[in-house]
Design a protein around this motif. Structure first.
Motif, PDB file in Angstrom:
ATOM      1  N   LYS A  10       0.619  -1.225  -0.339  1.00 51.36           N
ATOM      2  CA  LYS A  10      -0.235  -0.460   0.040  1.00 51.36           C
ATOM      3  C   LYS A  10       1.021   1.273  -0.263  1.00 51.36           C
ATOM      4  CE  LYS A  10      -4.337  -1.812   2.691  1.00 51.36           C
ATOM      5  NZ  LYS A  10      -5.224  -1.671   3.625  1.00 51.36           N
ATOM      6  N   ALA A  11       0.473   1.814  -0.441  1.00 49.80           N
ATOM      7  CA  ALA A  11       1.178   3.619  -0.739  1.00 49.80           C
ATOM      8  C   ALA A  11       0.634   4.874   0.148  1.00 49.80           C
ATOM      9  CB  ALA A  11       1.722   3.670  -2.368  1.00 49.80           C
ATOM     10  N   SER A  12      -0.798   4.489   0.493  1.00 53.57           N
ATOM     11  CA  SER A  12      -1.523   5.059   1.342  1.00 53.57           C
ATOM     12  C   SER A  12      -1.687   4.209   1.973  1.00 53.57           C
ATOM     13  CB  SER A  12      -2.269   5.459   0.436  1.00 53.57           C
ATOM     14  OG  SER A  12      -2.977   6.121   0.224  1.00 53.57           O
ATOM     15  N   ASP A  13      -2.337   5.443   3.532  1.00 58.07           N
ATOM     16  CA  ASP A  13      -3.653   4.197   4.572  1.00 58.07           C
ATOM     17  C   ASP A  13      -5.156   4.449   4.114  1.00 58.07           C
ATOM     18  OD1 ASP A  13      -5.336   2.912   6.290  1.00 58.07           O
ATOM     19  OD2 ASP A  13      -4.754   4.505   8.299  1.00 58.07           O
ATOM     20  N   ARG A  14      -5.152   3.557   3.138  1.00 51.94           N
ATOM     21  CA  ARG A  14      -6.294   3.322   2.604  1.00 51.94           C
ATOM     22  C   ARG A  14      -7.773   3.347   2.788  1.00 51.94           C
ATOM     23  NH1 ARG A  14      -4.079  -0.450  -2.798  1.00 51.94           N
ATOM     24  NH2 ARG A  14      -2.565   1.211  -3.165  1.00 51.94           N
ATOM     25  N   ASP A  15      -7.814   2.756   4.039  1.00 48.91           N
ATOM     26  CA  ASP A  15      -8.341   2.505   5.066  1.00 48.91           C
ATOM     27  C   ASP A  15      -9.024   3.651   6.084  1.00 48.91           C
ATOM     28  OD1 ASP A  15      -8.693   0.282   3.930  1.00 48.91           O
ATOM     29  OD2 ASP A  15      -6.963  -0.695   6.217  1.00 48.91           O
ATOM     30  N   TYR A  16      -7.601   4.940   6.090  1.00 48.94           N
ATOM     31  CA  TYR A  16      -8.272   5.515   7.182  1.00 48.94           C
ATOM     32  C   TYR A  16      -9.448   6.845   7.284  1.00 48.94           C
ATOM     33  CZ  TYR A  16      -7.077  10.297   9.152  1.00 48.94           C
ATOM     34  OH  TYR A  16      -6.834  11.253  10.143  1.00 48.94           O
ATOM     35  N   PRO A  17     -10.157   6.830   5.772  1.00 43.49           N
ATOM     36  CA  PRO A  17     -10.534   8.097   5.613  1.00 43.49           C
ATOM     37  C   PRO A  17     -12.113   7.243   6.496  1.00 43.49           C
ATOM     38  CG  PRO A  17     -10.310   7.827   3.674  1.00 43.49           C
ATOM     39  CD  PRO A  17      -9.581   6.808   4.292  1.00 43.49           C
ATOM     40  N   GLN A  18     -12.906   5.899   6.365  1.00 43.03           N
ATOM     41  CA  GLN A  18     -13.227   5.070   6.671  1.00 43.03           C
ATOM     42  C   GLN A  18     -13.313   5.026   9.092  1.00 43.03           C
ATOM     43  OE1 GLN A  18     -11.859   3.708   5.091  1.00 43.03           O
ATOM     44  NE2 GLN A  18     -13.340   4.646   3.571  1.00 43.03           N
ATOM     45  N   ARG A  19     -11.903   5.240   9.156  1.00 42.83           N
ATOM     46  CA  ARG A  19     -11.098   5.025  10.303  1.00 42.83           C
ATOM     47  C   ARG A  19     -11.601   6.336  11.113  1.00 42.83           C
ATOM     48  NH1 ARG A  19      -6.866   2.460   9.477  1.00 42.83           N
ATOM     49  NH2 ARG A  19      -5.501   4.536   9.736  1.00 42.83           N
ATOM     50  N   VAL A  20     -11.298   7.579  10.759  1.00 44.47           N
ATOM     51  CA  VAL A  20     -11.472   8.568  11.542  1.00 44.47           C
ATOM     52  C   VAL A  20     -12.794   9.048  11.790  1.00 44.47           C
ATOM     53  CG1 VAL A  20     -11.840   9.927   8.959  1.00 44.47           C
ATOM     54  CG2 VAL A  20      -9.737  10.767  11.303  1.00 44.47           C
ATOM     55  N   CYS A  21     -14.005   8.432  10.989  1.00 40.40           N
ATOM     56  CA  CYS A  21     -15.203   8.635  10.720  1.00 40.40           C
ATOM     57  C   CYS A  21     -15.390   7.547  12.054  1.00 40.40           C
ATOM     58  CB  CYS A  21     -16.109   8.102   9.545  1.00 40.40           C
ATOM     59  SG  CYS A  21     -15.448   9.581   8.330  1.00 40.40           S
TER      60      CYS A  21
END
Length: 359
Positions: free
Chosen positions: A6-17
């Motif tokens: 992975k070249a970014s944290d793709r789950d971050y948008p879901q996690r931050v919410c």
């Protein structure tokens, strides 16, 4: 493996919410000791990174920026949860929080740098001037390390405010503020966000005032004002002949708390200034606290760190463990696997500074 990691944290948008009162909400969005992702992430100097590969993201086709002032911190946090973090698709491009002390200190000690950034942007020229400041501070004369900040403080009020008059009025009338930018990517993201924001303002008429930036110049003033916070704190302390310290930490996603300074304050005077400013969406805070010269700031610092931990927060959030913080065992183990000889940045995070981590 090239092309697969992975070249970014793709789950971050879901996690931050995830900011409800459940197990996910009681966790933090991000912090330095997190072991998710590839080993080089948050490696804190234990590996030599020659190059990185990142995901790219589309630019918004439209963007709006706002300064929003709130009467109290509870309302500000409610805006974060119910407007900013309503769902992963409509996240704002950025949302930066500042409290009353942050607003006052930046205005009283950060105008010169802030106005410079408004003109030339955050780029090489500002970096060059910062290098000049460091060079002057290292010259061999008494008071060299304070000279530039004294000049910046004395000249501050001779320069115009960083923010336009409308926002300055809001800043003086209310105690909590956010600078926020929202984007439209072609699927109605901005429209939905603005609808939630309008609904929130209607429900909290007495507690919220919103100003929309009408020009790029106004947008740059918001960026510049927030960017100079840490530098303005040092200048303010030097100009007022006081001492201070800084700390950064991540609070749980569902937290509305301001960590108390701890029992040590029962025998000490309150801080002259307690600046709290944050990357508000992820609840990551920076604090700058100023005290008279006779106060034991190390005791206050330790008390605040314990208080953050007791509130479920994590330290540090952004600026590295260094030799001040002890990292969790799984993080230490990760670093030791990266650098088994302990020749890269030895002694960080509570690890031994000796060869091969000898005791």
């Amino acid at each position: 493996v090239y092309g697969k990691a992975k070249a970014s944290d793709r789950d971050y948008p879901q996690r931050v919410c995830e900011c409800m009162n459940d197990e996910n909400g009681r966790s933090v969005s991000r912090f330095n000791a997190d072991t998710k992702g590839e080993d080089c992430n948050r490696s804190e100097g234990k590996v030599l990174i020659l190059a990185t590969v990142h995901d790219t993201f589309p630019k918004p086709i439209d963007k709006k920026s706002f300064w929003i002032s709130f009467r109290d911190f509870d309302t500000t946090q409610a805006f974060r949860k119910h407007v900013c973090l309503d769902n992963p698709k409509d996240l704002p491009l950025s949302v930066e929080y500042m409290d009353r002390d942050s607003f006052d200190v930046i205005d009283k000690a950060g105008r010169i740098m802030g106005n410079l950034i408004k003109v030339v942007g955050i780029g090489p020229f500002v970096g060059l001037l910062w290098d000049v400041k460091l060079k002057i501070s290292s010259l061999p004369f008494d008071g060299a390390d304070l000279f530039c900040d004294r000049i910046l403080y004395w000249l501050n009020n001779l320069t115009p405010s960083i923010l336009p008059s409308t926002i300055m009025k809001m800043g003086k009338e209310m105690d909590h503020h956010i600078a926020i930018s929202v984007g439209e990517f072609g699927e109605g993201e901005m429209t939905r966000f603005l609808e939630r924001m309008a609904k929130f303002q209607k429900e909290n008429e007495e507690k919220v005032v919103i100003h929309e930036c009408k020009s790029h110049k106004e947008e740059m003033s918001l960026t510049a004002f927030r960017f100079v916070a840490a530098a303005a704190f040092r200048t303010w302390c030097v100009g007022n002949n006081v001492q201070g310290f800084s700390v950064d930490y991540a609070m749980p996603k569902n937290s509305d708390e301001t960590p108390p300074l701890g029992d040590v304050m029962k025998a000490l005077p309150l801080p002259l200034k307690r600046m709290r400013y944050s990357h508000f969406g992820c609840n990551v805070f920076h604090e700058d606290l100023a005290f008279d010269l006779n106060v034991d700031v190390h005791a206050v610092h330790d008390g605040l760190k314990r208080s953050v931990s007791s509130c479920g927060g994590r330290l540090p959030a952004e600026h590295g463990h260094g030799t001040e913080y002890e990292a969790p065992k799984d993080t230490q183990k990760r670093w030791m696997n990266m650098d088994p000889l302990n020749v890269m940045n030895p002694g960080i995070g509570g690890l031994s500074a000796k060869y091969k981590y000898a005791s």
